[in-house]
Structures are given as C-alpha cells and as structure tokens.
Design a protein around this motif. Sequence first.
Motif, PDB file in Angstrom:
ATOM      1  N   ARG A  17       0.448  -1.516  -0.221  1.00  0.00           N
ATOM      2  CA  ARG A  17       0.262  -0.184  -0.194  1.00  0.00           C
ATOM      3  C   ARG A  17       0.736   1.466   0.248  1.00  0.00           C
ATOM      4  O   ARG A  17      -0.137   2.259  -0.248  1.00  0.00           O
ATOM      5  CB  ARG A  17      -1.009  -0.094   1.598  1.00  0.00           C
ATOM      6  CG  ARG A  17      -2.220  -1.057   0.886  1.00  0.00           C
ATOM      7  CD  ARG A  17      -3.138  -0.495   1.945  1.00  0.00           C
ATOM      8  NE  ARG A  17      -3.149  -0.850   3.139  1.00  0.00           N
ATOM      9  CZ  ARG A  17      -2.679  -1.786   4.168  1.00  0.00           C
ATOM     10  NH1 ARG A  17      -2.934  -2.870   3.601  1.00  0.00           N
ATOM     11  NH2 ARG A  17      -2.558  -2.217   5.736  1.00  0.00           N
ATOM     12  N   MET A  18       2.032   0.610   0.698  1.00  0.00           N
ATOM     13  CA  MET A  18       3.227   2.481   0.879  1.00  0.00           C
ATOM     14  C   MET A  18       3.978   2.734  -0.396  1.00  0.00           C
ATOM     15  O   MET A  18       5.428   3.021  -0.503  1.00  0.00           O
ATOM     16  CB  MET A  18       3.339   2.394   2.252  1.00  0.00           C
ATOM     17  CG  MET A  18       3.756   1.423   2.783  1.00  0.00           C
ATOM     18  SD  MET A  18       5.560   0.867   2.603  1.00  0.00           S
ATOM     19  CE  MET A  18       6.346   2.131   2.723  1.00  0.00           C
ATOM     20  N   GLU A  21       5.851   5.243  -1.917  1.00  0.00           N
ATOM     21  CA  GLU A  21       6.753   6.408  -1.275  1.00  0.00           C
ATOM     22  C   GLU A  21       8.435   5.542  -0.612  1.00  0.00           C
ATOM     23  O   GLU A  21       9.042   6.058   0.366  1.00  0.00           O
ATOM     24  CB  GLU A  21       6.278   5.846   0.601  1.00  0.00           C
ATOM     25  CG  GLU A  21       4.578   7.126  -0.179  1.00  0.00           C
ATOM     26  CD  GLU A  21       4.884   8.738  -0.178  1.00  0.00           C
ATOM     27  OE1 GLU A  21       6.171   9.581   0.274  1.00  0.00           O
ATOM     28  OE2 GLU A  21       3.813   8.912  -1.176  1.00  0.00           O
ATOM     29  N   GLY A  27       8.908   9.876   3.593  1.00  0.00           N
ATOM     30  CA  GLY A  27       7.371   9.909   4.287  1.00  0.00           C
ATOM     31  C   GLY A  27       8.039   8.418   4.846  1.00  0.00           C
ATOM     32  O   GLY A  27       8.596   8.155   6.197  1.00  0.00           O
ATOM     33  N   PRO A  28       6.918   7.401   4.676  1.00  0.00           N
ATOM     34  CA  PRO A  28       6.545   6.761   5.691  1.00  0.00           C
ATOM     35  C   PRO A  28       7.779   5.759   6.135  1.00  0.00           C
ATOM     36  O   PRO A  28       8.101   4.500   6.725  1.00  0.00           O
ATOM     37  CB  PRO A  28       5.013   5.560   5.505  1.00  0.00           C
ATOM     38  CG  PRO A  28       5.525   5.804   4.085  1.00  0.00           C
ATOM     39  CD  PRO A  28       6.279   7.248   3.772  1.00  0.00           C
ATOM     40  N   PRO A 188       5.827   2.649   8.729  1.00  0.00           N
ATOM     41  CA  PRO A 188       4.573   2.147   9.074  1.00  0.00           C
ATOM     42  C   PRO A 188       3.378   1.457  10.374  1.00  0.00           C
ATOM     43  O   PRO A 188       3.813   0.533  10.703  1.00  0.00           O
ATOM     44  CB  PRO A 188       4.366   1.477   7.777  1.00  0.00           C
ATOM     45  CG  PRO A 188       5.030   1.306   6.924  1.00  0.00           C
ATOM     46  CD  PRO A 188       6.294   1.934   7.891  1.00  0.00           C
TER      47      PRO A 188
END
Length: 245
Positions: A17-18, A21, A27-28, A188
């Motif tokens: 999902r990330m 990034e 980012g995460p 995350p």
Amino acid sequence: MTAAVTIDPPNVALFARMAAEWWNPHGPNRLLHALNPARLAFIRRVALAHFDRDPKARRPLQGLVAVDVGCGGGLVSEPLARMGAVVTGLDAAPESIAIARRHAEAQGLAIAYETGEVGPFAEAQAGRFDLATALEVVEHVADVGAFLRALRTLLRPGGLLLFSTPNRTLASLAIVKVGAEYVARALPRGAHDWRKFLTPEELARRLAGAGFAVKAIEGIGWTPTQGFRVGGSRQIGYIGAATAV
C-alpha cells in the motif's frame, strides 16, 4: 516437494500500500533511509574483506552475483549494483518491485527484479549467488526456518549472507514498535509484531541449523549527534554476517 510458505500476506499488503513512497526520504520509510548508510558501510566492509577486494576500487564488488531478498523499492539493491555486483532483487509485493524497476531504470542501473516467494525462487536459482542480503526482513516472514534454508540454497558454498533485524527487548518495543510506528510515524503502523523479533542468540542458532556459520553480529545504535551507527549495544537492533557452509 513443495517449498514452505514464508510470505506473511497482511504484512506484504501493508508494504504494498505504501510502495509509491519507497524512495521518499521523508515518507513512511524514512527510518530505513536514515539507517541505510550504516547498513551499507557494514555491507561494504564485510563483503570486501570476505571476498578479498580492494577497498580503493571504484567498483569493488565487480563480478560478484548478489541477491537482495525482501528488496522493497531497491534501497540496498541499487548500492550493490553501483559497487559492481550483478544484482537480483526479490520481493513478495509486486507494487514494490514495480517501483524498484522504475527507479533503477531512471538511474541507469541494470538490476533484475523478481516478485514471489523465496522458496521456489531458491529452488530455481540454487547455488547461483556469491552474496545475499536480507535486511529488516526476517522479522516479517511467516516461517523463519524455511526462509533461512532458502537463503542457504541460494548461496554457493562459502557465499556470504548479510542480515539485520530488530532485537526482542523492551528497548526495541519502546523505540521500534511504539516510538517509530505510533509516535514519530517513521515506519508504517502495524509494520512489526514485536513478538516475532529474534534475539541475536536465537537467530545465530537458526542460522547454524540452516547451514550457516555466523561470522559477526554487531549492534546498531543511534545518537542525536551521529545518527545510526554500527557498533556498541545490540539492545535495539543488530546487523551481522554468516558464511554458507
């Protein structure tokens, strides 16, 4: 014989999902970006010593065949390629592999990226690799023993495995799980299950059982002035090397 499944689907879905990034240093996955220089310095130092390479060479890993297992977006695959290795990156999330391919192409790097389970991949590529990396991966797999055996299958005898993972301590619970995921949001949320973290002694035993001889395990620490560095306490996490026997 059917290879054991090591993929943890909810964990793979989280990172999928990330995926967009992966290369965002803010980012995460910014904690991995901050950690990467220390990891890469260890990889370079140990690999050059193991393969008796010239540290002054522009591409000191030239000619070595390397596999980055759990490669994500390619944060380690790309530096290995720049050091001269012929690199394959493997990840369970096709979304991450798509990002890794796109980024490598933009950098002019020829890296072979593959999606899938490490067991069947290892059966198909048995003994092909001189060097394998599995950085911040073992804590995410469903079957640690099967995962380590697959890494051993990938390596030729005498090949080098480089690994890193959080330790299972109260310090790592506070910093990696609570602090990084929920307070600083530098990872995350839900990325880790602290109960799946392995102590250095536990991982060393698992590696020996999978056909490795552990060469070194060093702590990964952090200070406000130096950031992440290898050496010192193993309370939060550690990085190590093992040889395929």
